[in-house]
Design an enzyme around this catalytic site. Structure first.
Site, short mmCIF file in Angstrom:
data_model
loop_
_atom_site.label_atom_id
_atom_site.label_comp_id
_atom_site.label_asym_id
_atom_site.label_seq_id
_atom_site.Cartn_x
_atom_site.Cartn_y
_atom_site.Cartn_z
N LYS A 25 -26.60 7.63 5.51
CA LYS A 25 -25.29 7.23 6.01
C LYS A 25 -24.81 5.90 5.44
O LYS A 25 -23.61 5.66 5.36
CB LYS A 25 -25.31 7.20 7.53
CG LYS A 25 -25.44 8.61 8.05
CD LYS A 25 -25.28 8.74 9.53
CE LYS A 25 -25.42 10.24 9.84
NZ LYS A 25 -25.35 10.53 11.24
N GLU B 170 -23.56 0.46 13.97
CA GLU B 170 -22.19 0.68 13.50
C GLU B 170 -21.20 0.22 14.57
O GLU B 170 -21.48 0.33 15.76
CB GLU B 170 -22.01 2.17 13.24
CG GLU B 170 -20.68 2.54 12.62
CD GLU B 170 -20.62 4.03 12.32
OE1 GLU B 170 -20.91 4.42 11.17
OE2 GLU B 170 -20.32 4.80 13.25
N HIS C 47 -22.67 12.87 22.52
CA HIS C 47 -22.36 12.81 21.09
C HIS C 47 -22.53 14.14 20.38
O HIS C 47 -22.63 14.19 19.16
CB HIS C 47 -23.17 11.73 20.37
CG HIS C 47 -23.05 10.39 21.01
ND1 HIS C 47 -21.87 9.67 21.01
CD2 HIS C 47 -23.94 9.64 21.71
CE1 HIS C 47 -22.05 8.53 21.67
NE2 HIS C 47 -23.30 8.50 22.12
N ARG D 257 -23.19 21.07 4.43
CA ARG D 257 -23.68 22.38 4.86
C ARG D 257 -22.54 23.11 5.55
O ARG D 257 -21.48 22.55 5.76
CB ARG D 257 -24.81 22.19 5.88
CG ARG D 257 -24.34 21.29 7.02
CD ARG D 257 -25.31 21.24 8.16
NE ARG D 257 -25.22 20.01 8.91
CZ ARG D 257 -24.38 19.77 9.91
NH1 ARG D 257 -23.51 20.67 10.27
NH2 ARG D 257 -24.38 18.61 10.54
#
Lengths: 160, 474
Positions: B110, B184, B219, B276
């Protein structure tokens, strides 16, 4: 004609239903009312002239009823007026809420714990979850090991 | 030319992939572990092959060779975003139906993916390696190799950061075999908007519009839809252009998803790219009229994209509900058991991608996703009404699930008004309360022959425990 009595515990209330049935026709007696019913084809019942679609499955005394598009869960009790096992909240037993693996035991025998303190970390379906002390007290017994696969409802820790 | 594909997955996605492959007259091989010996996905394939693990890329490639498969479809989850499987396939001369291993490596990291996107001019969310300055809280701890909410934690203040990072790191290590985590900036009231993209080996790139995935629990997405009520035509074009730029920046090959978060002011930030097929891909298929798995296979075989950007348009509105084996009313605890009754909804505009059927055993070994219910209708309002009807028709008993909970969410005025953000469930505690049963339900439960004991076969509601009335024979 067969007659049976059922005792239910619904959201803390006890309800008794007496059923009389013969040849797919009968009457429910509940809370002083008498409601005629008729069994239609599989999974359809007519109560007081109104048709309803339903399914019932049960596991011990726990019933799951699918009724007109909604699913409900409630328990059958053995005797009228006797609710579900009282005192569960006050007990110091920490039980596995689901089947899974014990990742960590955060306490040792003799430790003092606060209410809601994390005592065991479990993993189930790849998600971690914390099991907390139901009340403040002292850790009396640890009945599981790190890495152990446990069943739902299995006793993990006892707090005095 | 692809003649035989090994599907390195299980559950509903293995079955869904198999359906397209059969339409393409391609042979299919299903794999299974000992926990899955009786699972439904084995019936959907031409051949089956046992493996010790769905997570061992060497073993999967070996299995593909043994079966004479010329390609591997990884599905989602498991090895779908593992550069190891893509690389091992490439080495063994087997086509990996997905992007190149290098692309997966870059996008799966990420932090690295953010650097690439910044270079390509795509806006990104600020990150830190360690503890950020105090005014930046709350922050999110995320797994470098993560996805699906696993290894992710919301941290309100600096004191909790170390513990949250350790716990997230452990969970990430178990789930993805990579325990690195980072911090983040947390965007308040964000909407999760993602764009489906396709790229071929000749350098053509298109996007197939957005999916709104703002209804999430822990989430993880539970309801997705397209189009999003948050996007104007102008914003859709800007985000779509950014998504295509993201795909171009990594020479993306195959089907992928560029995830953005959108703040209430209309600013969007690149979140991550999923290399994907996504769980929620059916809403795109239902409105854009293409088969994303077919596109994946054709691109993998070296073909060109079958569509130009200008060929694509969306018709109507589609919503997907994820049916999970879990109890939302009890903190989403996973549920297990045997499915005693399975009567799925049907009718116009309804699609069910299910990994289970009557008699299926649901264990704690795998993700609790049982099935996906997808509807399509001319308008959003009609799609919501169709979904309510379909959820109401769905009988799934024997394993606790979230069908009623999903029905309560889509019945809220805020859902109807399209007022969505990822904190929707926190703002709607009422959806966590199940209705008290009507008296008639309790009466019906009181028919002694009406209840089916667990594990008992049969389809009649009243096996002869009770009287021998004529109704039994009708």
């Amino acid at each position: 004609m067969i007659s049976r009595e059922f005792h239910w515990s619904i959201a803390g209330h006890d309800i008794t239903v007496r059923v009389e049935e013969s040849q797919g026709h009968g009457t429910f007696h509940v809370e002083g009312r008498s409601l005629p019913f008729r069994l239609l084809q599989s999974n359809w019942i007519e109560i007081e002239g109104k048709k309803h679609r339903f399914h019932v499955v049960r596991s011990g005394n726990e019933y799951t009823i699918w009724f007109n598009g909604h699913t409900y869960h409630f328990a059958r009790t053995q005797n009228a007026g006797l609710g579900q096992a009282a005192g569960v909240a006050a007990s110091g037993e920490v039980l596995a809420l689901m089947p899974g693996k014990v990742l960590r035991v955060e306490v040792e025998v003799g430790d003092t714990v606060e209410e809601k303190q994390t005592v065991v970390l479990m993993e189930s379906m790849k998600m971690e979850s914390a099991l907390r002390a139901p009340r403040a007290g002292r850790v009396a017994r640890i009945c599981c090991q790190v890495g152990q696969i446990v069943e739902m409802g299995q006793l993990l820790v006892v707090i005095d | 030319m692809i003649r035989k594909v090994l599907i390195a997955n299980r559950g509903e996605i293995a079955i869904r992939i198999s359906r397209t492959l059969r339409e393409m007259e391609i042979q299919t091989v299903a794999v299974f572990t000992s926990a899955d010996e009786h699972s439904l996905h084995l019936r959907a394939a031409d051949e089956i092959h046992s493996v010790d693990s769905y997570l061992d890329s060497q073993e999967i490639v070996r299995a593909a060779k043994e079966c004479g498969a010329d390609a591997i479809h990884p599905g989602y989850g498991f090895l779908s975003e593992s550069p190891a499987l893509a690389a091992a396939s490439e080495q063994a001369g087997i086509i990996f139906i997905g992007p190149k291993s290098d692309t997966i490596r870059v996008m799966g990291d990420k932090l690295e993916s953010k650097r690439v996107m910044q270079k390509a001019g795509v806006p990104t969310v600020p990150t830190w390696d360690g503890s950020p300055p105090a005014p930046e809280y709350p922050v999110l701890v995320k797994a470098v190799g993560g996805g699906g909410g696993k290894g992710m934690r919301l941290v309100e203040n600096a004191a909790d950061l170390t513990g949250a990072m350790a716990s997230a790191s452990r969970e990430a290590g178990n789930a993805f075999g990579d325990d690195r985590v980072f911090v983040e900036k947390y965007i308040r009231q964000p909407r999760h908007i993602e764009f489906q993209i396709l790229g071929d080996s000749q350098g053509n790139y298109i996007h197939v519009f957005e999916r709104e995935c703002s209804i999430q629990r822990r989430h993880q997405k539970i309801i997705e839809e397209t189009p999003s009520t948050a996007l104007t035509l102008e914003l859709r074009n800007r985000m779509g252009t950014a998504a295509v730029a993201a795909a171009k920046a990594v020479h993306y090959h195959g089907a992928g998803t560029v995830e953005f978060i959108l703040d209430p002011a209309g600013h969007f930030y690149f979140l991550e790219m999923n290399t994907r097929i996504q769980v929620e891909h059916p809403v795109t298929e239902m409105t854009a009229g293409l088969d994303l798995v077919r596109e994946q296979v054709e691109i993998a075989a070296g073909g060109r994209l079958s569509y130009r950007q200008s060929d694509l348009c969306q018709i109507g509105h589609s919503i997907e509900c994820r049916i999970y084996a879990e109890v939302p009313e009890e903190d989403f605890r996973p549920a297990t058991g045997t499915i005693e009754v399975f009567e799925p909804p049907a009718g116009p505009g309804i699609r069910l991608d299910s990994g289970v059927a009557q008699g299926s055993l649901v264990t704690y070994h795998f993700d609790p996703l049982l099935a996906k219910l997808i509807v399509c209708a001319p308008s959003r309002d009609a799609a919501i009404r169709r979904m309510k009807r379909a959820l109401g028709d769905f009988v799934l008993l024997g394993v606790r699930n979230n069908i009623d909970f999903l029905g309560r969410i889509i019945s809220t005025p805020d859902f109807a008004a399209g007022k969505l953000d990822t904190g929707f469930l926190d703002k709607h505690p009422e959806v966590f309360f199940s209705e008290t049963p009507p008296i008639e339900a309790i009466l019906a439960a009181s028919l002694p022959g009406g209840a089916r004991a667990p594990g008992a076969p049969g389809k009649a509601a009243f096996p002869g425990v009770w009287t021998s009335g004529s109704w039994r024979n009708s």
